[in-house]
Design an enzyme around this catalytic site. Sequence first.
Site, PDB file in Angstrom:
ATOM      1  N   HIS A  93       0.811  -1.230   0.000  1.00 23.99           N
ATOM      2  CA  HIS A  93       0.000   0.000   0.000  1.00 23.99           C
ATOM      3  C   HIS A  93       0.838   1.271   0.000  1.00 23.99           C
ATOM      4  CE1 HIS A  93       0.124   0.830   4.429  1.00 23.99           C
ATOM      5  NE2 HIS A  93       0.111  -0.481   4.563  1.00 23.99           N
ATOM      6  N   ASP A 135       6.077   0.601   6.833  1.00 22.38           N
ATOM      7  CA  ASP A 135       4.630   0.411   6.606  1.00 22.38           C
ATOM      8  C   ASP A 135       4.119   1.521   5.702  1.00 22.38           C
ATOM      9  OD1 ASP A 135       2.071  -0.526   6.743  1.00 22.38           O
ATOM     10  OD2 ASP A 135       1.679   0.175   8.758  1.00 22.38           O
ATOM     11  N   GLU A 185      -4.924   1.606   2.423  1.00 20.57           N
ATOM     12  CA  GLU A 185      -5.037   0.379   3.234  1.00 20.57           C
ATOM     13  C   GLU A 185      -5.309   0.746   4.692  1.00 20.57           C
ATOM     14  OE1 GLU A 185      -3.930  -2.827   5.912  1.00 20.57           O
ATOM     15  OE2 GLU A 185      -2.914  -0.915   5.777  1.00 20.57           O
ATOM     16  N   GLU A 186      -4.674   1.817   5.147  1.00 20.83           N
ATOM     17  CA  GLU A 186      -4.703   2.126   6.580  1.00 20.83           C
ATOM     18  C   GLU A 186      -6.071   2.568   7.097  1.00 20.83           C
ATOM     19  OE1 GLU A 186      -2.512   1.246   8.451  1.00 20.83           O
ATOM     20  OE2 GLU A 186      -0.548   1.355   7.508  1.00 20.83           O
ATOM     21  N   ASP A 231       3.116  -6.511   3.171  1.00 19.52           N
ATOM     22  CA  ASP A 231       2.690  -5.459   4.110  1.00 19.52           C
ATOM     23  C   ASP A 231       2.987  -5.898   5.536  1.00 19.52           C
ATOM     24  OD1 ASP A 231       1.601  -3.219   5.272  1.00 19.52           O
ATOM     25  OD2 ASP A 231      -0.475  -3.819   4.984  1.00 19.52           O
ATOM     26  N   HIS A 236       3.358   2.474  12.705  1.00 22.70           N
ATOM     27  CA  HIS A 236       2.449   3.619  12.939  1.00 22.70           C
ATOM     28  C   HIS A 236       3.019   4.672  13.896  1.00 22.70           C
ATOM     29  CE1 HIS A 236      -1.291   0.940  11.834  1.00 22.70           C
ATOM     30  NE2 HIS A 236      -0.351   0.934  10.898  1.00 22.70           N
TER      31      HIS A 236
HETATM   32 ZN   LIG Z   1       0.556  -1.559   6.298  1.00 16.98          ZN
END
Ligand SMILES: [Zn+2]
Length: 469
Positions: A285, A297, A331-332, A359, A429
């Site tokens: 993503h 990520d 995606e998030e 991912d 994140h």
């Molecule tokens: Zn991800």
Amino acid sequence: MLAIFAIACNEKKETKTSSTELTAEEKTDKDNIKKIFDSALTNGKSYEWLRDLTTNVGGRLSGSPEAAMAVKWGEKVMKEVGLDSVWLQPAIVPHWVRGEKEVAYFVSKGKKTAMAVCALGGSVATPNKGVMAEVIEVKSIKEAQALGEKATGKIIFFNRPFDNTLINTFRAYGGCVDQRTRGAATVGEFGALAVIVRSMTNNIDNYPHTGTMQYGDTPKSDYIPAAAISTLAAENLSKSLKADPKLKIYLRQTSENLPKEKSFNVIGEIRGSENPEKVIVVGGHLDSWDLGDGAHDDGTGIVQSLEVLHIFKMNNIKPKNTIRVVFFMDEEQGGGGADAYAHAAKLTDENHLGGLESDAGGHTPRGFTIDANEGNTKLLKAWKKLLSPYGLHDIEKGGSGADIAPLKANHTTLVGYRPDSQRYFDYHHAASDTFDKVNKRELELGSASMASMIYLMDKYLENPDSIKQ
Ligand SMILES: [Zn+2]
């Protein structure tokens, strides 16, 4: 010297033993996989692509100007690889903004203690002056559900830590993340003022980790703000609450959900030489969270996916089927890109033979998880003898990834790339998810692992029409 000699002898012995077990076709595969790894480790571009994306675009929340820049960036790099075609596929995505820097502290016996905090994605703001209230600590959604009216006027603190006995850290994450996604929806209806969640990481450090939260079918009037605090702050808060159950938390955030935006998946492909109408997808993503620069990520996932096609070009591998790379958007925060892709594939009745998603970060390759029918699961597991010399020992049944999972209805063989998970949630994140945390060699080994998997899928996967489910 002696030790080196012993290793050299063992290597020789090992090669001889394993090659006697290979069929002629497998020997060809073994040679091609060696070429794939050699080219990724000597002429790969993934690391420089990742440097460019993380440095010049940075964090790229769905719907943000940075996400729009990332789309342009994706289109440019795909065109540089010289694919047969590159295009943008429209997708509708959320547009949440973080707003001003969040503030959180607790006050106990007249003393203020600051807490490292960040708003959760999708959360509403606090009133402009912030909220201040007494706190109830809970360890689960069930415990929060049982609070009822006790939660009225309080801030609810979700503090269940990762289970550190689990070797796969994704399982520890899976065991805790409901506090982040469903915490606010659970206690909003009881009149709680806000939710504070312990960050989703094994580490005890001072980084707050963001991530998505949902209000579900909660009426809008019951929406309450939700934020994450660092694990260090959570430990300290929990300890202080035991000493002073009347302590109060202050929280202020100005996050906001704006109207949805039009964005894009970025797609490129090498057309199949025998079956151009059959597609194998590889992707990750393009969007990320905003605190770091979205390196692990999922910057690593998208550059590795593009590298698969670059490796095919470098080695003049002409796939039988169409190999398509997709940089999925959003995606998030809801999977708007995945939905758009699956919807378009369904509309045109496109024949998806297989899919591979990366991912799970850019650390050392460990293997793959397979979501397929029994026959194809067995087929893929048998490739272990070709892949294990590269450290790919874990090839097991399991999930693939959020962006390709909607293709499952087409009986497609779906695969998830699985690197080592031990360090992933140190960065996931958080502001620490930056380019410097990615090791060039680990990233490139991942690209080569994925290219080898796609090479084998292209060569051996059957037409899904002929597969008996
Ligand atoms: Zn991800």
